[in-house]
Enzyme design. Structure first.
Site: not given
Length: 380
Positions: A93, A97, A100, A137, A170, A230, A302
């Site tokens: 990616c 972040c 991550c 998901c 999801c 979400c 969640r």
């Protein structure tokens, strides 16, 4: 206070104290006041930061108790949804972040992989369903879906087939454009995950390659397409408590509350800028969960990443505070998760009931009509 009266006792008129009543000092917490308002008046969208801050800082036992009250009022309190999260495209990616391990900017040992094949994804979904998950998901390590026409078309197929299995579906694929959200809705997507991560103020300390407003724009595209939102965040990023309050304030003042609010505890990964962050304590999770429950009563709260660090009794407190969903399976994208057998034991010990999948009437009717059209065209 003790109310005392002097009594005349016996022939010698001795004075002895008599306790008439025992009264507690007048005291109540913000959690008590606001939970009662929520139960009586339902969800509201005009919360102030000061109100949410007062709830968050209520005495922890008060917060637990009143979060549980709202939870019992708005939900089947022993019903917990089991979800499975699969990384269908891992690593590489371009985002920065700080938490991550899938960022190409950090040396975390995560190797980039192409989009998983349809058969592999559907097999994983079937295994998840057999293990008790009712929501599947799919996550892809992308900044956005622009220029990924072929891969996006494949994902639309995955969504449709998994939905046909009777599961909620999801996706979390990065930023979405309006048209892509509409296509996902047509394919049968139940929800789209796009976390805000933290407060607007602290956000630049965590991510610089995507703005806070861009995240909110994606949530609006999802909402406009008729897909459930979400969106939650991560605690333990080095933020202050006011940033946690700020995150909840942003979510709770959206025109429509997210249907799902994941509360994640950072699992610090070696090689990321946040590798040395200390683990989140259970009391921090309870404050976030109970506050989220009071200010967004109808949302699925969640208990997400970081659950692996908490014992069964600690998780029980989270469910009591208002959490009613967990992720099951060996991993959450690339980080470890709780063992399946341990989760099954926890459900048994705590008396939790698996939550069945939930679809809106419009979704069910649309899919049924589409399936009928396909049958008609194939037979004609």
């Amino acid at each position: 206070m003790l109310a005392i009266r002097w009594m005349i006792v016996g022939r010698h008129k001795q004075l002895r104290p008599s306790i008439l009543s025992v009264q507690s000092p007048p005291y109540t917490s913000a959690a008590a006041i606001e939970s009662e308002r929520t139960i009586k008046g339902g969800p509201r969208h005009d919360w102030t930061k000061d109100e949410i801050n007062s709830i968050y800082h209520s005495p922890i036992l008060d917060l637990l108790y009143h979060g549980a009250q709202v939870h019992r009022h708005a939900h089947n309190f022993r019903e917990v949804q089991q979800c499975t999260l699969l990384s269908i495209k891992t690593g590489g990616c371009t985002e920065d972040c700080s938490y991550c391990p899938q960022s190409s900017r950090y040396d975390t040992g995560v190797k980039p992989h192409r989009l998983m094949s349809k058969d592999a994804v559907l097999q994983a979904a079937q295994r998840a369903k057999e293990a008790g998950s009712t929501r599947f998901c799919m996550g892809a390590a992308w900044r956005d879906t622009v220029g990924r026409k072929t891969n996006f078309s494949h994902i639309l197929e995955y969504v449709k087939e998994i939905r046909d299995m009777g599961m909620e579906v999801c996706c979390t694929l990065g930023m979405l454009e309006k048209q892509q959200a509409l296509e996902l809705k047509k394919a049968g997507l139940t929800a789209y995950n796009h976390n805000l991560d933290t407060s607007r103020e602290y956000y630049p300390n965590v991510i610089t390659t995507r703005s806070y407003d861009e995240r909110l724009e994606t949530l609006q595209h999802v909402r406009d397409a008729g897909i459930n939102v979400c969106s939650g965040g991560i605690i333990g990023l080095g933020e202050a408590e006011e940033d946690r309050v700020g995150l909840l304030h942003t979510l709770a003042t959206l025109p429509t509350h997210p249907e799902s609010v994941p509360i994640n505890a950072l699992l610090a990964v070696k090689g990321t800028p946040l590798q040395d962050q200390k683990p989140v304590e259970i009391w921090e999770m309870i404050r976030m969960i109970a506050t989220a429950r009071i200010v967004m009563p109808k949302a699925m709260v969640r208990l997400s990443a970081g659950r692996v660090r908490f014992s069964m009794p600690e998780q029980a407190l989270c469910f009591l505070a208002g959490a009613n969903s967990i992720f099951t399976g060996e991993k959450l994208l690339t980080t470890p998760n709780n063992d399946f057998d341990v989760d099954q034991l926890m459900f048994k010990v705590l008396g939790l009931n698996p939550k069945p999948p939930s679809f809106s009437d419009d979704d069910s009717q649309a899919l049924e009509a589409e399936n009928c059209e396909e049958v008609a065209s194939s037979s004609g």
